[in-house]
Design a protein around this motif. Structure first.
Motif, PDB file in Angstrom:
ATOM      1  N   THR A  22       0.774  -1.225  -0.063  1.00 15.94           N
ATOM      2  CA  THR A  22       0.150  -0.089  -0.124  1.00 15.94           C
ATOM      3  C   THR A  22       0.948   1.279  -0.034  1.00 15.94           C
ATOM      4  OG1 THR A  22      -1.901  -1.174   1.218  1.00 15.94           O
ATOM      5  CG2 THR A  22      -1.714   1.222   1.239  1.00 15.94           C
ATOM      6  N   THR A  49       3.924   1.826  -1.083  1.00 12.33           N
ATOM      7  CA  THR A  49       4.833   1.803  -2.190  1.00 12.33           C
ATOM      8  C   THR A  49       3.810   2.314  -3.443  1.00 12.33           C
ATOM      9  OG1 THR A  49       6.066  -0.201  -1.544  1.00 12.33           O
ATOM     10  CG2 THR A  49       6.172   0.440  -3.860  1.00 12.33           C
ATOM     11  N   LYS A  50       2.841   1.894  -3.378  1.00 12.39           N
ATOM     12  CA  LYS A  50       1.574   2.328  -4.423  1.00 12.39           C
ATOM     13  C   LYS A  50       1.445   3.956  -4.183  1.00 12.39           C
ATOM     14  CE  LYS A  50      -0.629  -1.812  -5.349  1.00 12.39           C
ATOM     15  NZ  LYS A  50      -1.871  -2.500  -5.431  1.00 12.39           N
ATOM     16  N   GLU A  51       1.301   4.401  -2.940  1.00 13.37           N
ATOM     17  CA  GLU A  51       0.940   5.670  -2.512  1.00 13.37           C
ATOM     18  C   GLU A  51       2.127   6.509  -2.792  1.00 13.37           C
ATOM     19  OE1 GLU A  51      -0.441   8.602   1.331  1.00 13.37           O
ATOM     20  OE2 GLU A  51      -0.299   6.132   1.242  1.00 13.37           O
ATOM     21  N   GLU A  73       4.447   5.968  -5.228  1.00 14.27           N
ATOM     22  CA  GLU A  73       4.573   5.975  -6.700  1.00 14.27           C
ATOM     23  C   GLU A  73       3.395   7.031  -7.187  1.00 14.27           C
ATOM     24  OE1 GLU A  73       4.015   1.950  -7.650  1.00 14.27           O
ATOM     25  OE2 GLU A  73       5.876   1.562  -8.242  1.00 14.27           O
ATOM     26  N   LYS A  74       2.387   7.077  -6.647  1.00 17.81           N
ATOM     27  CA  LYS A  74       1.139   7.871  -7.199  1.00 17.81           C
ATOM     28  C   LYS A  74       1.500   9.397  -6.759  1.00 17.81           C
ATOM     29  CE  LYS A  74      -3.904   8.870  -6.381  1.00 17.81           C
ATOM     30  NZ  LYS A  74      -5.219   8.306  -5.715  1.00 17.81           N
TER      31      LYS A  74
END
Length: 225
Positions: free
Chosen positions: A189, A191-193, A195-196
């Protein structure tokens, strides 16, 4: 008699190293050879074995807290400083392999550097590698220190730090002291945030590495260990 035996044993250890190198040495023998350099006229083989029995590995000995090392009889400030200096030199040597060249040109060197940074760690730590426009390493720092099975990751704080350092790219690295490098749900979670958030500005996240034990790792970039 004891002194003569110790001197004879020390000479044999040194001669063996000079003739065959360190590859033929067991871990306790390498540690014994090191301790011989700072503890004169004493049989240090028992101390080497006791340190390994207590901490489990050479890397864990180098990483151990000074007060924990000095709980072992025979280990004083001089020995602690020697071991910590050796750790610092090892880390510098690993870092030299990736200095002044694009990070992506030698990914194995990055892994070696990461493994050295986390050798013997008993709690999770999040480190960030900050890169310039040429994707060369500018700066490495510990961003957060956690517990044995968790380290907090704050995406906005990471973004702010990258902007402050004028970084063009970053690599996140943290460790799993348990040995299993598989990412947790929180890891995925966060890591995705990150990247976003980075997609809104010109800063790239090249990878998020999780370092386990026995050379195991997980790479979000390649999604495999």
């Amino acid at each position: 008699m004891t002194t003569n035996y110790n001197e004879g044993h020390r000479q044999r250890v040194v001669q063996k190293f000079m003739q065959y190198g360190g590859e033929v040495f067991a871990d306790y023998e390498l540690l014994e050879l090191l301790l011989m350099q700072i503890i004169p006229r004493k049989d240090v083989k028992p101390l080497a074995k006791e340190l390994l029995n207590r901490f489990g590995s050479l890397s864990a000995i180098l990483r151990a807290e000074p007060e924990h090392l000095k709980q072992i009889k025979g280990v004083g400030d001089k020995t602690v400083v020697f071991l910590k200096t050796l750790l610092s030199i090892s880390q510098r040597l690993s870092k030299e392999k990736i200095n002044n060249q694009p990070i992506l040109s030698d990914w194995n060197a990055i892994l070696d550097y990461a493994r050295m940074l986390y050798a013997g760690e008993t709690v999770e730590k999040l480190r960030i590698l900050f890169l310039n426009q040429k994707l060369q390493l500018m700066h490495t720092e510990i961003h957060q220190t956690g517990t044995v099975n968790h380290v907090p990751i704050y995406p906005r704080e990471i973004l702010k730090r990258a902007l402050n350092l004028n970084a063009s790219a970053i690599i996140l690295i943290h460790n799993h002291p348990s040995g299993n490098p598989a990412p947790s749900k929180d890891d995925i979670t966060a890591t995705k945030e990150i990247e976003k958030l980075l997609n809104t500005i010109p800063i790239r996240m090249l990878d998020h590495l999780i370092i386990g034990q026995n050379h195991r790792f997980y790479s979000f970039r390649t999604s495999h260990s």
